[in-house]
Design an enzyme around this catalytic site. Structure first.
Site, short mmCIF file in Angstrom:
data_model
loop_
_atom_site.label_atom_id
_atom_site.label_comp_id
_atom_site.label_asym_id
_atom_site.label_seq_id
_atom_site.Cartn_x
_atom_site.Cartn_y
_atom_site.Cartn_z
N GLN A 100 16.74 -12.83 87.23
CA GLN A 100 17.53 -12.48 86.04
C GLN A 100 18.80 -13.32 86.12
O GLN A 100 19.64 -13.09 87.00
CB GLN A 100 17.84 -10.98 86.03
CG GLN A 100 18.92 -10.56 85.03
CD GLN A 100 18.61 -10.95 83.59
OE1 GLN A 100 17.48 -10.84 83.13
NE2 GLN A 100 19.61 -11.44 82.86
N MET A 102 14.88 -10.01 78.11
CA MET A 102 15.75 -11.16 78.37
C MET A 102 15.09 -12.38 77.74
O MET A 102 13.93 -12.68 78.00
CB MET A 102 15.94 -11.33 79.88
CG MET A 102 16.77 -12.55 80.26
SD MET A 102 18.49 -12.40 79.68
CE MET A 102 18.84 -14.11 79.32
N GLU A 103 15.89 -13.06 76.93
CA GLU A 103 15.37 -14.11 76.05
C GLU A 103 15.13 -15.44 76.74
O GLU A 103 15.49 -16.50 76.20
CB GLU A 103 16.36 -14.30 74.89
CG GLU A 103 17.75 -14.84 75.29
CD GLU A 103 18.79 -13.80 75.65
OE1 GLU A 103 18.40 -12.69 76.09
OE2 GLU A 103 19.99 -14.09 75.51
N ASN A 104 14.53 -15.46 77.90
CA ASN A 104 14.28 -16.73 78.56
C ASN A 104 13.43 -17.61 77.65
O ASN A 104 12.42 -17.15 77.11
CB ASN A 104 13.62 -16.49 79.92
CG ASN A 104 14.53 -15.68 80.83
OD1 ASN A 104 15.73 -15.97 80.93
ND2 ASN A 104 14.01 -14.63 81.44
N HIS A 120 14.03 -8.84 68.70
CA HIS A 120 15.36 -9.20 69.19
C HIS A 120 15.30 -10.42 70.11
O HIS A 120 16.02 -11.41 69.90
CB HIS A 120 15.97 -8.00 69.92
CG HIS A 120 17.32 -8.26 70.51
ND1 HIS A 120 18.50 -7.90 69.89
CD2 HIS A 120 17.69 -8.86 71.67
CE1 HIS A 120 19.53 -8.28 70.63
NE2 HIS A 120 19.06 -8.86 71.73
N GLU A 121 14.43 -10.36 71.09
CA GLU A 121 14.38 -11.49 72.05
C GLU A 121 13.88 -12.76 71.37
O GLU A 121 14.34 -13.85 71.68
CB GLU A 121 13.51 -11.12 73.26
CG GLU A 121 13.93 -9.84 74.01
CD GLU A 121 15.41 -9.73 74.33
OE1 GLU A 121 16.09 -10.78 74.45
OE2 GLU A 121 15.90 -8.59 74.44
N HIS A 140 16.65 -14.50 69.55
CA HIS A 140 17.52 -15.30 70.42
C HIS A 140 17.06 -16.76 70.51
O HIS A 140 17.83 -17.62 70.94
CB HIS A 140 17.53 -14.73 71.84
CG HIS A 140 18.56 -13.66 72.07
ND1 HIS A 140 19.91 -13.85 71.85
CD2 HIS A 140 18.46 -12.39 72.57
CE1 HIS A 140 20.58 -12.75 72.18
NE2 HIS A 140 19.72 -11.84 72.61
N GLU A 162 24.85 -12.01 70.76
CA GLU A 162 24.20 -10.71 70.55
C GLU A 162 24.37 -10.14 69.15
O GLU A 162 23.43 -9.56 68.60
CB GLU A 162 24.65 -9.71 71.61
CG GLU A 162 24.26 -10.09 73.04
CD GLU A 162 22.75 -10.24 73.27
OE1 GLU A 162 21.94 -9.76 72.44
OE2 GLU A 162 22.37 -10.86 74.29
N ASP A 209 29.73 -9.23 83.23
CA ASP A 209 28.88 -8.09 82.97
C ASP A 209 29.68 -6.91 82.39
O ASP A 209 29.17 -6.12 81.60
CB ASP A 209 28.23 -7.69 84.30
CG ASP A 209 26.92 -6.96 84.08
OD1 ASP A 209 26.16 -7.39 83.19
OD2 ASP A 209 26.67 -5.97 84.79
N TYR A 245 27.01 -6.28 70.34
CA TYR A 245 25.78 -6.08 69.59
C TYR A 245 26.05 -5.44 68.23
O TYR A 245 25.68 -5.96 67.19
CB TYR A 245 24.83 -5.16 70.36
CG TYR A 245 24.27 -5.75 71.63
CD1 TYR A 245 25.03 -5.78 72.79
CD2 TYR A 245 22.99 -6.26 71.67
CE1 TYR A 245 24.52 -6.31 73.97
CE2 TYR A 245 22.46 -6.79 72.84
CZ TYR A 245 23.22 -6.81 73.99
OH TYR A 245 22.72 -7.35 75.14
N ARG A 277 15.58 0.34 84.18
CA ARG A 277 16.28 -0.21 83.00
C ARG A 277 17.64 0.45 82.87
O ARG A 277 17.76 1.66 82.63
CB ARG A 277 15.42 0.03 81.75
CG ARG A 277 15.96 -0.61 80.51
CD ARG A 277 14.98 -0.41 79.37
NE ARG A 277 15.56 -0.89 78.12
CZ ARG A 277 14.99 -0.70 76.93
NH1 ARG A 277 13.83 -0.07 76.86
NH2 ARG A 277 15.57 -1.15 75.84
N1 BES Z 1 20.41 -11.08 76.61
C1 BES Z 1 20.25 -9.67 76.58
C2 BES Z 1 20.19 -9.04 77.95
C3 BES Z 1 21.41 -9.29 78.80
C4 BES Z 1 22.68 -9.16 78.28
C5 BES Z 1 21.26 -9.62 80.12
C6 BES Z 1 23.77 -9.39 79.09
C7 BES Z 1 22.35 -9.85 80.92
C8 BES Z 1 23.62 -9.74 80.41
C9 BES Z 1 19.01 -9.27 75.79
O1 BES Z 1 18.73 -10.08 74.71
C10 BES Z 1 19.26 -7.90 75.23
O2 BES Z 1 20.16 -7.79 74.44
N2 BES Z 1 18.48 -6.91 75.63
C11 BES Z 1 18.59 -5.55 75.16
C12 BES Z 1 17.58 -5.25 74.11
C13 BES Z 1 18.01 -5.32 72.70
C14 BES Z 1 16.90 -4.83 71.78
C15 BES Z 1 19.33 -4.72 72.37
C16 BES Z 1 18.27 -4.64 76.33
O3 BES Z 1 17.98 -5.15 77.40
O4 BES Z 1 18.31 -3.44 76.16
ZN ZN Z 2 20.12 -9.82 73.13
#
Ligand code: BES
Ligand code: ZN
Length: 630
Positions: free
Chosen positions: A159, A290-292, A315-316, A319, A338, A397, A405, A575
């Site tokens: 990650q 995660m939008e890899n 969502h992903e 991205h 986001e 973080d 978001y 999660r």
């Molecule tokens: N890029 C994010 C995950 C992320 C954010 C990882 C910040 C590390 C640091 C991913 O696109 C994301 O936003 N995931 C959300 C889901 C979304 C539907 C809101 C999640 O993981 O819940």
């Molecule tokens: Zn996101």
């Protein structure tokens, strides 16, 4: 009169000049250039010597839980005497420049890791670093067979976002620096490797896999997963990877992926990455998704059996434009990734499932925003409710809350409504096209917005208030969904003594259930909760969103019959979005604290480092040392 953007930008540039003299690059002639973008979370800088391509050659040792090999870079010296990479916890064995060994220096340990500095000159072309990951590499989660779905083989995933890629690759780990990459990865021959790149669809005989990412990407999008993975196709350009026992279920759940991809292209322009696949990881994956690039990493908790949680895939996928194509220049600009993605996700949901479902998600999102705004306000963190953040000196973080978001979404929705959808869509299409494969600062976006949308459409918006002010401005729209009002009415009738017959749950969808569970009255009794569980078996729900919302209420109201289900959920699922509210709720009572610590002691080894970091803080956890022997 609205404050014009030029005044706003002028104000800001004065600020930059007065306090940021050292940020400016003096060109050889002595003229002052544009101030360079400073990323407070990287030792590297796009305007100094930088890397443009990576050739990664690594071996994954699943037993020793380490990964080792070399990273060879194409270098653009930009006149610098040194090149600087980010590292964190890596063992650097040797460094070569254009094939010749050179002495490197590894700087002091800081919050953002150690700078690896290597001398170069004006004609340097190539840099190679031989290295090995450390035992605590924060990006990596090594799972034993027991921690996987199939229980037969170990698993590894990475990650990278926000600043963890430097714990498995020595790299210029700033979202403002992009590179293409090729990789050769050797894994045990019974396992398969996949990356954020072109991917295999079957195992090789020798466990050696080759990858190519032909589009330039920032380091946080480097990703690798290794396990007993298989592939199932969905459409021409789409498919899923997962462990054997999961892959067919995943393919069914995400059957609309190809259509989502088409809907996304119809909205905001061609998909620029070739294929779009998803890998469903073991349940300890700390995020929803995660939008890899080319390969979204996803939690299995979105497999609900009824396709109700697929907005996460939308969502992903979104991205692939907002984030991966046009990338936040620093983590202070995270809302550009986001907020845009939540807006785009909602448009894909509307195109595939209709505008009612889109509004359900908007209302639920707004509830989350309100909660986050209240929590940050109470804790005296009002500045963290701004869209543009100031995360210098902090772990990025910490800034990654619902604000980026949901306030970001509210901002774009307000713009859409003021400019009209047609104009707004044309603006966004142009924005992605014009800035493809580039990074974007908040200031550059605001200038572009003013120029390309607000001025021509004669729209007035208090940008400063939205971007650099707290809370939710008054011109934010209020989303509504009638189906939730209906649920509230039925809840009233039930609470007034109508029995569960008053709840017409046969007709409720997942989102109505979530709304219902989030809005149970503060004084609900444990008898009432028992009545619900008996009628609807909520503790056994196969929908992780519903189950998590239910368990949160059970903890809040000390409803112990649900605690075995709580224990199971917290032990299996990693999660963070689910863990934080559940543990947080437990920590509010003395009895809950004891339970939280007991569960956490068992569950902690199942969580990824990013979840552990947040939970250690929440639980004031000190690593339990074995008792000293006499
Ligand atoms: N890029 C994010 C995950 C992320 C954010 C990882 C910040 C590390 C640091 C991913 O696109 C994301 O936003 N995931 C959300 C889901 C979304 C539907 C809101 C999640 O993981 O819940
Ligand atoms: Zn996101």
């Amino acid at each position: 009169m609205h404050r014009s953007l030029s005044t706003l930008l002028l104000g800001l540039s004065v600020l930059v000049t007065s306090c940021g003299e050292s940020r400016q690059n003096k060109a050889a002639s002595g003229t002052i250039q544009e101030p360079a973008i400073m990323d407070p979370h990287s030792h590297a800088s796009a305007s100094a010597a930088r890397t443009t391509h990576l050739d990664l050659a690594i071996t994954v040792d699943m037993d020793a839980r380490t990964l080792y090999g070399s990273a060879t870079y194409a270098v653009q010296p930009n006149g610098a005497a040194n090149i600087v990479l980010d590292t964190d916890g890596l063992q650097v064995d040797s460094v070569q420049v254009d094939g010749r060994p050179v002495a490197h220096t590894l700087g002091d340990s800081t919050l953002i890791g150690k700078a690896l500095t290597v001398p170069i000159d004006a004609v340097t072309k190539e840099l190679t670093v031989h290295y090995r990951t450390g035992a605590e590499a924060k990006a990596l989660q090594w799972l034993s067979p027991k921690q996987t779905a199939d229980k037969a083989h170990p698993f590894l995933f990475t990650q990278g976002q926000a600043i963890l890629t430097r714990t498995w690759i020595p790299i210029q780990d700033s979202p403002g620096i992009r590179m293409t990459y090729n990789a050769t990865v050797k894994v045990p021959s019974e396992l398969m490797a996949v990356m954020s790149a072109s991917n295999p669809q079957a195992r090789t005989a020798d466990g050696v896999y080759s990858f190519a990412m032909e589009q330039p990407i920032p380091a946080y999008l480097m990703a690798l997963a290794v396990g007993d993975i298989s592939f199932a196709a969905i459409g021409e350009r789409t498919g899923v990877y997962a462990e054997r026992s999961v892959v067919e279920k995943a393919a069914w759940e995400f059957a609309e992926m190809e259509r989502m991809l088409e809907a996304a292209e119809a909205l905001y322009g061609p998909y620029r990455w070739g294929r779009y696949d998803v890998i469903v990881l073991p349940p300890s994956f700390p995020f929803g998704g995660m939008e890899n690039p080319r390969l979204t990493f996803a939690t299995p908790t979105i497999i609900a059996g009824d396709r109700s949680l697929t907005a996460l895939i939308a969502h992903e996928l979104a991205h692939s434009w907002s984030g991966n194509l046009v990338t936040n220049a620093t983590w202070n600009d995270f809302w550009l990734n986001e907020g845009f993605t939540v807006y785009f996700e909602n448009r894909i949901v509307e195109a595939i499932y209709g505008e009612e479902r889109a509004r359900m998600l908007q209302v639920l999102g707004r509830q989350e925003l309100t909660n986050t705004l209240n929590a940050l306000d109470e804790d005296g963190h009002a500045h963290d409710t701004h869209l543009r953040l100031d995360l210098a000196g902090r772990d990025p973080d910490e800034g990654m809350t619902d604000i980026a978001y949901e306030k970001g979404f509210a901002f774009l929705k307000m713009l859409e409504s003021k400019a009209g959808r047609e104009r707004f869509d044309a603006f966004l299409r142009g924005y992605f096209e014009r800035h493809a494969f580039q990074s974007m600062t908040t200031d550059a976006f605001l200038a572009y917005l003013q120029d390309q949308l607000l001025t021509p459409a004669q729209v007035e918006v208090d940008l400063k208030r939205w971007v650099d002010g707290p809370g939710l401005p008054a011109d934010a729209l209020v989303p509504t969904y009638e189906g939730f009002t209906l649920v509230e009415q039925q809840m009233d009738a039930w609470l007034k003594g109508g029995g569960t017959a008053a709840l017409n749950t046969a007709e409720w969808n997942t989102f109505q259930w979530m709304h219902f569970l989030r809005h149970l009255p503060a004084d609900i009794t444990t008898e009432r909760l028992a009545e619900l569980d008996k009628a609807y078996r909520l503790s056994e729900s196969g929908n992780a969103e519903v189950l998590a919302a239910w368990l949160e209420q059970c903890v809040r109201h000390d409803h112990d019959p649900a605690f075995p289900a709580l224990d199971r959920f917290l032990t299996n699922v990693g999660r963070r979005k689910f863990l934080m509210p559940l543990y947080g709720e437990l920590m509010r009572s003395e009895k809950g604290k004891v339970l939280a610590r007991t569960i956490y002691q068992q569950a902690r080894p199942n969580y990824h480092s990013v979840a552990v970091r947040s939970l250690d803080e929440l639980l004031a956890w000190k690593e339990q040392k074995p008792p000293a022997s006499f």
